[in-house]
Design a protein around this motif. Structure first.
Motif, short mmCIF file in Angstrom:
data_model
loop_
_atom_site.label_atom_id
_atom_site.label_comp_id
_atom_site.label_asym_id
_atom_site.label_seq_id
_atom_site.Cartn_x
_atom_site.Cartn_y
_atom_site.Cartn_z
N UNK A 229 48.33 -5.21 27.96
CA UNK A 229 49.32 -5.52 29.86
C UNK A 229 50.32 -4.42 30.00
N UNK A 230 50.85 -4.51 28.68
CA UNK A 230 51.89 -3.51 28.68
C UNK A 230 51.55 -1.71 29.82
N UNK A 231 50.67 -1.73 29.12
CA UNK A 231 49.86 -0.54 29.43
C UNK A 231 49.53 -0.67 30.85
N UNK A 254 59.16 -11.49 28.86
CA UNK A 254 58.68 -11.06 30.03
C UNK A 254 59.74 -9.69 30.45
N UNK A 255 59.25 -9.22 31.29
CA UNK A 255 59.56 -7.98 31.77
C UNK A 255 59.81 -7.71 33.30
N UNK A 256 59.99 -7.36 34.27
CA UNK A 256 59.72 -6.99 35.78
C UNK A 256 60.04 -5.41 36.08
N UNK A 257 59.45 -5.24 37.69
CA UNK A 257 59.01 -4.24 38.04
C UNK A 257 59.00 -4.46 39.25
N UNK A 258 59.07 -3.54 40.12
CA UNK A 258 58.81 -3.84 41.72
C UNK A 258 57.79 -2.64 41.86
N UNK A 259 56.89 -2.24 42.66
CA UNK A 259 56.10 -1.79 42.62
C UNK A 259 55.45 -2.04 44.57
N UNK A 260 55.02 -0.66 44.56
CA UNK A 260 54.39 -0.50 46.46
C UNK A 260 53.37 -0.56 46.14
N UNK A 267 56.12 -7.39 42.70
CA UNK A 267 57.06 -7.70 41.42
C UNK A 267 55.78 -8.29 40.42
N UNK A 268 55.86 -6.89 39.60
CA UNK A 268 55.35 -7.00 38.37
C UNK A 268 55.09 -7.81 36.47
N UNK A 269 54.91 -8.68 36.83
CA UNK A 269 55.80 -8.98 35.21
C UNK A 269 54.80 -8.75 34.58
N UNK A 270 55.13 -8.08 33.21
CA UNK A 270 54.68 -7.84 31.99
C UNK A 270 55.05 -8.96 31.04
#
Ligand SMILES: Cc1cc2nc3c(=O)[nH]c(=O)nc-3n(C[C@H](O)[C@H](O)[C@H](O)COP(=O)(O)OP(=O)(O)OC[C@H]3O[C@@H](n4cnc5c(N)ncnc54)[C@H](O)[C@@H]3O)c2cc1C
Ligand SMILES: Nc1nc2c(ncn2[C@@H]2O[C@H](COP(=O)(O)OP(=O)(O)OP(=O)(O)O)[C@@H](O)[C@H]2O)c(=O)[nH]1
Ligand SMILES: [Mg+2]
Lengths: 450, 596
Positions: A229-231, A254-260, A267-270
């Motif tokens: 998942x993290x990969x 959990x960890x969040x990152x914004x991608x287009x 809003x991608x949440x691992x």
């Protein structure tokens, strides 16, 4: 010179992702907002840390707020500045909350205008302020025109015309009581109002899609420990954002990152890996994963294809639907085993975070799922923003109250007063509406006059 | 106001002659007549004592849109008003036709008449009605004149053009008049007046000498006790035969053959228009209305036309009850010059020529009440101008008169403008009974009413406030009075002292209490707008030189020259950002002058 007495609010930093976003409110309400939002006294010029919660008590962000007492503030009025995390989603949410609490969204350049009018800026700055208003309003106008030329404009024009027609039918009986008019048909007015209500509601429903467009589709990555998942998050983000290791249970929080992806913000949440029989420490991580999952718009279910998949805990599996889930069979660079059928006919892609094989298919599948969030209004796709939502909600309230009056057989001029307010609210989206149009409609539909 | 005034008219006997139907009031207009009374005008009292039928319209709806209407004795109305003018102190009446205005340095200083007598004045108010190059049409037949039997003011137009005032054409029409004894009323539906008339004038605050008991003043003015011996109107309908006659002769109608270039009002369609535009409507309602007590002439309300006379005859005879009717006067349409009112300041002075005021139909309106309201305001402002005082401007939220003049000077009009309640955004505040209270500050500060009446209105206002306050804050049994009244609409159980107040006070208090929620909403909106209305724009503002101002907006603003920011924001094509910019410019200029 009198300065208006309402309170305005707006985002003071440019829209987009920066580290911090600043939201500013100016006017008499600013002083009252501090105790209402943060249960603290408005102490001037002291930056304080607090949780920002919406009226339901749901946490939006932890923020830093500063209160400025007029006249010692930028605008010369009481001001409240709130800095939150730079995520546009959070900033929008806070702004929408301030509007819901009675602030008005500021016109282009209005803060500077108030600053000037209250004497905070000197004469030499007046021209700069005028240029600023001009420039900002040009931008706003361009943006608004783009929308209004498109589907939203057509839809609003249609709604407005129908509302004007309905009003004309009511006004005819008020202004021409002595004419030979057909029997007043309150039932048909009621039907008109009903369809106006449902069409306004349809438009309001698009505000969620609008929010998705602007704030990001909340996409939760879930699956068993060590599935990759993290990969996957790192692969989509394009750099080593999350810690990856061969040890199961690497991700605990959990960890969040914004991608287009295509036209969408994701809003991608691992999340922490899901285990059917977790150890106590793992359980804490899983609880957090569940909290995220319950608010998610989309799920990426990562399955390690090199061994038979385990089932998901039922708390999670019941959240998944074919509309919101994409299955990612990971580690396809290694020899894979046959998998048992999925519990529902989810879409799936074969993928490898190491070779990035299947990335194009994965992205295409995500864009497809994103598009399924569109609310279609007729054959058109519309997305409204926070300001539109505010105006439409006001219109909706007025229409509801008109409907109630109709049911209680309350006099037409009061009914009309509600419908005129609804018209004013529509005008906030589509621009000034000349009331002469009511008369135009009236004279076109009724043979009036002696 | 005590100003020395001269009234010039082409014919003294036609002072206050109603060109059309002798009906005063009706929707929005009725409220306006009461506003005129609240500002010292004569129309209300003159109507009350010469009316032959009273009806309160919209009785089933709320007080805000209930409007009094009266059918007057046409000649009694006209001659009583003429008599009133003769008795008016400081007013001189003289019969002469004005042929031109006299200007000096861009200001008007007097007028020239057909008798070659010149009259000089500090200010001049022009109220030419439909007489400016008036042209009447009956089919292909044309006659010059402002009204059947009247003259046409032909040279005055040129004089207005000379001052740079633009003129355009409008048209209006009137139905035929019939001889009553040739009408067969059997079978026609009767429309009676109200048993208890709703009067226009505020009799509760009036001085005794103003009251309608004219017999007692020794002046022997015309008139009778309001509501005595009311007359009836009668209803009939057009028939399929009427429709055929109209359709077969459409090409001969002045309006349909292209003879008329002026624009007519949509709310006053000719019978030709009604059949053509509403073809699915099988018949059209007509009212037969008596023109007075001492005449047998009847007005056919609803049958306005510009068809040739012989077609009018056939048309009238095709209508039930009118089979044998004798026509006394034909229907006709009239075209006339008007001066688009955007060329006026909000106090009705011309922007083109100083000290020249225009009022009435010349400003593009139609209707007696609209004309009277403007005449009153223009008159007051002509005096204030002479005295060098601030003009009287009624705001949009204060009354229909405010809406009327603001619409005219900021938006202009392309058809004869008539007032409707729907033109007023705050009509819930405009119940007819409150006119005197709403306009009190104006009547007081300009001394438009006698001291005695001002005192009585103040007393009324205080009582209304007292009771409003009392009902909202005093308990009665289980709850607050006001809440009980709003809940049960039960007005039988009022505090006994309130029941002892005058009906006018009681009704106003109850209106304010029962509709409190709505009225507060209106007042909140008014408050919001008020602040921009108060921001005055300097007359010499150079819009083109304002940095950041859009060019189209600058042009529009320069063209309309609004007086304040509120007015500026109502001009179409000027967007809110430009209003913001203008506001800053005003503040900057003001600060710069203060600093120097
Ligand atoms: C045919 C017709 C039909 C109408 N129909 C309707 C209707 O259906 N409903 C409605 O509400 N209204 C109607 N009206 C409008 C209404 O009559 C007018 O709006 C109103 O009377 C205008 O008032 P005023 O004072 O401006 O002018 P008027 O009442 O026209 O008075 C103008 C006066 O100025 C005098 N005058 C003009 N020029 C000169 C001069 N050069 N020198 C000296 N004196 C001069 C005239 O003698 C006259 O006394 C109609 C008018 C006409 C003519
Ligand atoms: N061969 C191969 N190895 C992979 C792939 N994806 C992930 N891995 C490896 O699998 C292991 C686990 O990867 P993570 O991304 O940490 O897995 P996770 O699902 O986040 O694990 P937890 O956080 O512990 O739940 C690491 O050793 C990765 O290198 C893949 O596509 N192919
Ligand atoms: Mg992990």
């Amino acid at each position: 010179m009198l300065v208006p007495s309402d309170t305005i609010a707006a985002l003071a930093t440019p829209v987009g992702t920066s580290a911090l976003a600043l939201i500013r409110a100016s006017g008499p309400m600013a002083r009252l907002l501090v105790p209402a939002l943060f249960a603290q006294a408005p102490l001037p010029r002291i930056a304080q840390h607090a949780d920002y919660r919406d009226p339901q008590g749901i946490l939006i962000d932890d923020v830093l707020f500063t209160f400025f007492a007029g006249p010692n503030s930028f605008t010369g009025e009481d001001c409240l500045e709130i800095s939150c995390h730079g995520n546009p989603f959070i900033a929008q949410k806070i702004l929408a909350d301030l509007l819901a609490r009675g602030c008005r969204s500021a016109d282009p350049g209005e803060f500077s205008k108030r600053a000037f009018l209250s004497g905070r800026l000197d004469l030499s700055q007046a021209e700069a302020v005028m240029d600023l208003i001009h420039a900002r309003s040009d931008q706003a106008l361009a943006a608004a025109n783009q929308q209004l030329r498109g589907s939203l404009g057509r839809y609003m024009a249609e709604l407005t015309t129908r509302l004007i027609k309905t009003l004309a039918h009511i006004e005819a009986y008020i202004d021409f009581p002595d004419e030979d008019l057909p029997e007043e048909n309150r039932q048909s007015i009621n039907n008109d109002i009903d369809t106006l209500i449902s069409d306004t509601a349809r438009l309001l429903a698009t505000s969620h899609y609008g929010a998705l467009l602007r704030e990001g589709i909340k996409t939760v990555i879930l699956g068993e420990p060590n599935a990759g998942k993290s990969s996957l998050l790192n692969c989509l983000v394009g750099h080593e954002r999350a810690l990856v290791s061969p040890e199961p249970g690497t991700t605990r929080d959990y960890l969040e990152e914004l991608i287009i992806i295509g036209p969408y913000w994701l809003r991608l949440i691992d999340t922490a890996g899901l285990n059917l029989t977790p150890a106590p420490l793992e359980q804490r991580g899983i609880d957090k994963s569940l909290e995220q999952a319950t608010q998610a718009d989309l799920f990426l279910w990562v399955i390690d294809a090199t061994h038979p998949r385990p089932d998901l805990p039922s708390d999670f599996s019941r959240l998944l639907t074919t509309q919101n889930t994409l299955v990612v069979y990971n580690k396809c660079d290694l020899p894979v085993v046959a998998q048992s059928p999925l519990p529902q006919p989810f879409q799936s892609v074969n993928f490898s975070t190491i070779t990035a094989d299947g990335l194009t298919e994965l992205q295409a599948a995500l864009v497809n799922l994103g598009a399924s969030f569109q609310v279609n209004v007729g054959s058109e796709v519309i997305a409204i923003n926070a300001r539109h939502t505010q105006a439409l909600e006001q219109a909706q309230n007025c229409l509801q109250s008109a409907k109630l009056k109709l049911a209680q057989n309350i006099a037409s001029e009061l009914l009309s007063s509600d419908l005129r307010s609804a018209l004013e609210s529509f005008a906030q989206i589509s621009g000034k509406i000349d009331h002469e149009r009511i008369l135009d409609e009236l004279f076109a539909s009724f043979c009036i006059g002696k | 106001m005590g100003a020395s005034t001269l009234l010039l008219t082409g014919n003294i006997d036609t002072i206050a002659q109603m060109s059309c139907n002798p009906a005063i009031g009706g929707q929005a207009k009725g409220q306006m007549v009461r506003e005129i009374d609240a500002l010292g005008g004569e129309m209300a009292i003159n109507t009350d004592v010469t009316a032959i039928q009273f009806r309160l319209l919209n009785e089933s709806k709320g007080p805000a849109v209930r409007s009094p209407r009266a059918q007057c004795d046409k000649k009694a109305y006209q001659f009583r008003l003429k008599h009133t003018l003769e008795l008016q102190k400081n007013l001189q009446i003289f019969q002469a036709t004005v042929t031109g205005l006299i200007y000096k340095n861009g200001q008007v200083i007097g007028c020239q008449t057909n008798l070659d007598i010149k009259f000089m004045g500090r200010t001049v108010v022009v109220t030419t009605g439909t007489f400016l190059r008036g042209l009447m049409h009956v089919g292909q037949n044309k006659n010059e004149g402002g009204r059947l039997g009247d003259f046409s003011a032909k040279t005055l137009s040129a004089s207005l053009l000379e001052a740079g005032i633009e003129l355009q054409r409008l048209k209006t029409g009137t139905p035929p008049r019939l001889l009553g004894r040739s009408i067969n009323f059997t079978g026609l539906q009767e429309q009676k007046g109200d048993a208890k008339p709703t009067l226009f004038a505020f009799h509760d605050t009036r001085d005794p000498e103003d009251l309608f008991h004219v017999e007692q003043t020794g002046e022997r003015r015309l008139g009778w006790s309001p509501g005595s011996e009311q007359a009836s109107c009668w209803m009939t309908y057009t028939t399929p035969a009427s429709e055929k006659i109209v359709r077969d002769n459409l090409h001969r109608s002045a309006m349909y053959s292209g003879e008329i270039e002026g624009v007519g009002p949509r709310y006053c369609p000719s019978i030709e228009d009604k059949f053509v535009r509403f073809a699915d409507k099988p018949r059209h309602l007509l009212f037969l209305e008596p023109e007075g007590r001492s005449t047998n002439e009847y007005y056919v309300n609803g049958l306005s036309t510009s068809l040739p006379f012989e077609v009018q005859l056939d048309l009238v005879h095709s209508i039930p009850g009118l089979e044998q009717a004798v026509l006394l006067r034909p229907a006709y349409a009239v075209e006339y010059d008007f001066a688009p009112p955007t060329q006026l300041f909000p106090w009705l002075e011309s922007r083109k020529a100083e000290n020249l005021f225009l009022a009435g139909q010349i400003n593009g309106t139609s209707g007696y009440e609209e004309a009277a309201a403007q005449g009153l305001i223009a008159g007051v402002n002509a005096v204030l101008k002479v005295r060098g005082e601030d003009p009287l401007i009624i705001q949009r939220h204060e009354g229909y008169i405010g809406v009327l003049i603001d619409d005219l000077v900021t938006k202009g009009t392309i058809e004869p403008y008539r007032m409707f309640t729907s033109r007023a955004e705050h009509r819930l505040l405009f119940n007819h009974g409150s006119a005197e209270l709403r306009l009190f500050e104006h009547s007081k500060s300009h001394k438009l009413l006698s001291d005695n009446r001002i005192g009585k209105i103040l007393h009324k206002l205080n009582r209304v406030h007292y009771w409003q306050n009392y009902l909202e804050n005093t308990r009665s049994g289980a709850g607050i009075w006001a809440e009980g009244i709003r809940r049960d609409k039960e007005i039988a159980k009022l505090p006994s002292e309130l029941a002892a107040e005058t009906a006018e006070i009681r009704e106003e208090v109850l209106y304010r209490v029962i509709y409190a929620g709505y009225l507060e909403r209106e007042l909140r909106q008014v408050e919001k707008l008020k602040h921009v209305e108060k921001i005055r724009i300097p007359l010499a503002m150079d819009y083109a030189a304002i940095p950041g101002m859009r060019r189209e907006s600058a042009l529009k603003l320069a063209q309309f020259r609004p007086q304040n920011l509120g007015q500026a924001s109502r001009i179409s094509g000027v967007n809110p950002a430009d209003i913001s910019i203008l506001m800053i410019q005003i503040a900057a200029q003001r600060r710069a002058t203060e600093a120097s």
